[in-house]
Design a protein around this motif. Structure first.
Motif, mmCIF file in Angstrom:
data_model
loop_
_atom_site.group_PDB
_atom_site.id
_atom_site.type_symbol
_atom_site.label_atom_id
_atom_site.label_comp_id
_atom_site.label_asym_id
_atom_site.label_seq_id
_atom_site.Cartn_x
_atom_site.Cartn_y
_atom_site.Cartn_z
ATOM 1 N N VAL A 1 -6.913 9.538 33.020
ATOM 2 C CA VAL A 1 -6.690 10.590 32.036
ATOM 3 C C VAL A 1 -7.961 10.716 31.213
ATOM 4 O O VAL A 1 -8.405 9.747 30.593
ATOM 5 C CB VAL A 1 -5.499 10.261 31.113
ATOM 6 N N LEU A 2 -8.550 11.891 31.249
ATOM 7 C CA LEU A 2 -9.728 12.199 30.441
ATOM 8 C C LEU A 2 -9.234 12.921 29.202
ATOM 9 O O LEU A 2 -8.752 14.051 29.274
ATOM 10 C CB LEU A 2 -10.707 13.070 31.228
ATOM 11 N N LEU A 3 -9.327 12.245 28.072
ATOM 12 C CA LEU A 3 -8.792 12.765 26.820
ATOM 13 C C LEU A 3 -9.827 13.601 26.074
ATOM 14 O O LEU A 3 -10.875 13.092 25.692
ATOM 15 C CB LEU A 3 -8.324 11.607 25.930
ATOM 16 N N TYR A 4 -9.532 14.851 25.904
ATOM 17 C CA TYR A 4 -10.297 15.774 25.072
ATOM 18 C C TYR A 4 -11.813 15.710 25.325
ATOM 19 O O TYR A 4 -12.589 15.389 24.431
ATOM 20 C CB TYR A 4 -9.977 15.526 23.590
ATOM 21 N N PRO A 5 -12.232 16.045 26.540
ATOM 22 C CA PRO A 5 -13.669 15.997 26.854
ATOM 23 C C PRO A 5 -14.462 16.919 25.939
ATOM 24 O O PRO A 5 -14.078 18.067 25.707
ATOM 25 C CB PRO A 5 -13.727 16.451 28.313
ATOM 26 N N GLU A 6 -15.538 16.366 25.407
ATOM 27 C CA GLU A 6 -16.427 17.113 24.504
ATOM 28 C C GLU A 6 -15.647 17.767 23.370
ATOM 29 O O GLU A 6 -15.948 18.875 22.938
ATOM 30 C CB GLU A 6 -17.262 18.112 25.286
ATOM 31 N N ASN A 7 -14.607 17.062 22.903
ATOM 32 C CA ASN A 7 -13.751 17.521 21.795
ATOM 33 C C ASN A 7 -13.050 18.842 22.069
ATOM 34 O O ASN A 7 -12.648 19.541 21.151
ATOM 35 C CB ASN A 7 -14.549 17.583 20.496
ATOM 36 N N MET B 1 -7.728 16.290 31.089
ATOM 37 C CA MET B 1 -7.790 16.320 32.550
ATOM 38 C C MET B 1 -7.098 15.070 33.070
ATOM 39 O O MET B 1 -7.308 13.976 32.551
ATOM 40 C CB MET B 1 -9.229 16.388 33.025
ATOM 41 N N VAL B 2 -6.267 15.267 34.093
ATOM 42 C CA VAL B 2 -5.475 14.170 34.632
ATOM 43 C C VAL B 2 -5.667 14.115 36.144
ATOM 44 O O VAL B 2 -5.531 15.128 36.831
ATOM 45 C CB VAL B 2 -3.974 14.371 34.317
ATOM 46 N N SER B 3 -5.983 12.928 36.629
ATOM 47 C CA SER B 3 -6.028 12.691 38.064
ATOM 48 C C SER B 3 -4.863 11.780 38.407
ATOM 49 O O SER B 3 -4.769 10.662 37.900
ATOM 50 C CB SER B 3 -7.343 12.029 38.469
ATOM 51 N N THR B 4 -3.955 12.292 39.221
ATOM 52 C CA THR B 4 -2.828 11.481 39.684
ATOM 53 C C THR B 4 -2.875 11.436 41.198
ATOM 54 O O THR B 4 -2.863 12.474 41.857
ATOM 55 C CB THR B 4 -1.476 12.037 39.199
ATOM 56 N N ALA B 5 -2.987 10.231 41.700
ATOM 57 C CA ALA B 5 -3.115 10.024 43.141
ATOM 58 C C ALA B 5 -4.250 10.866 43.710
ATOM 59 O O ALA B 5 -4.160 11.383 44.814
ATOM 60 C CB ALA B 5 -1.793 10.311 43.845
ATOM 61 N N GLY B 6 -5.312 11.016 42.917
ATOM 62 C CA GLY B 6 -6.486 11.750 43.369
ATOM 63 C C GLY B 6 -6.412 13.247 43.204
ATOM 64 O O GLY B 6 -7.373 13.946 43.498
ATOM 65 N N GLU B 7 -5.295 13.794 42.710
ATOM 66 C CA GLU B 7 -5.163 15.231 42.494
ATOM 67 C C GLU B 7 -5.434 15.547 41.027
ATOM 68 O O GLU B 7 -4.799 14.981 40.144
ATOM 69 C CB GLU B 7 -3.772 15.712 42.892
ATOM 70 N N LEU B 8 -6.348 16.468 40.787
ATOM 71 C CA LEU B 8 -6.795 16.794 39.441
ATOM 72 C C LEU B 8 -6.018 17.966 38.861
ATOM 73 O O LEU B 8 -5.785 18.965 39.539
ATOM 74 C CB LEU B 8 -8.291 17.138 39.466
#
Length: 117
Positions: free
Chosen positions: A69-75, A80-87
Motif C-alpha cells: 500500500v502506497l499511502l498518499y504519494p507526494e502528498n 495505490m494498492v497492489s494486491t497479488a500483483g494487481e495495481l
C-alpha cells in the motif's frame, strides 16, 4: 501455518507507529516490523514481508512484495494498492482496509487465495 509478515515504513512516523500498534493489538499473530522510509529496501530484503505499507514504492518493493500500500504519494489524496500483483488506486484507505489486506494475505499464504482490497 505461518504468520503474515507486515513491514510498515510510511511517513509521518506517528502514522507508522499508530498503524503498527493497532495491527499488533488487532492481529497479535502477525509479525509487524516498523522501519524508517530510507531503510525500506534493506528491510524488505531482510524481513521478506508479505505486506508493505509505505510512502514511496521502490523497485525492490515492486519486485519482491506482491501486496503493498502506497499511502498518499507526494502528498496527493490517493492511495495505490497492489494486491497479488494487481495495481489499483483508491481515494483513501483506513485501518479496516489495512486489516482486510493483512487478513487476505494471510489467507493467500496459508490457503493460496488471492487477496483484494
Amino acid at each position: 501455518m505461518r504468520n503474515v509478515r507486515v513491514l510498515i515504513a510510511n511517513e509521518p512516523r506517528t502514522y507508522r507507529e499508530a498503524f503498527a500498534e493497532a495491527l499488533r493489538f488487532i492481529r497479535p499473530g502477525a509479525e509487524i516490523v516498523e522501519a524508517e522510509a530510507e531503510d525500506l529496501d534493506r528491510e524488505v530484503e531482510r524481513f521478506r514481508p508479505d505486506v508493505v505499507l509505505c510512502s514511496t514504492v521502490s523497485p525492490t518493493v515492486q519486485n519482491m512484495v506482491e501486496n503493498w500500500v502506497l499511502l498518499y504519494p507526494e502528498n496527493e489524496p490517493l492511495v495505490m494498492v497492489s494486491t497479488a500483483g494487481e495495481l489499483s488506486t483508491v481515494s483513501d484507505v483506513d485501518l479496516d482496509d489495512i486489516i482486510a489486506l493483512v487478513d487476505r494475505t494471510a489467507g493467500l499464504i496459508n490457503n493460496n487465495h488471492a487477496p483484494s482490497l
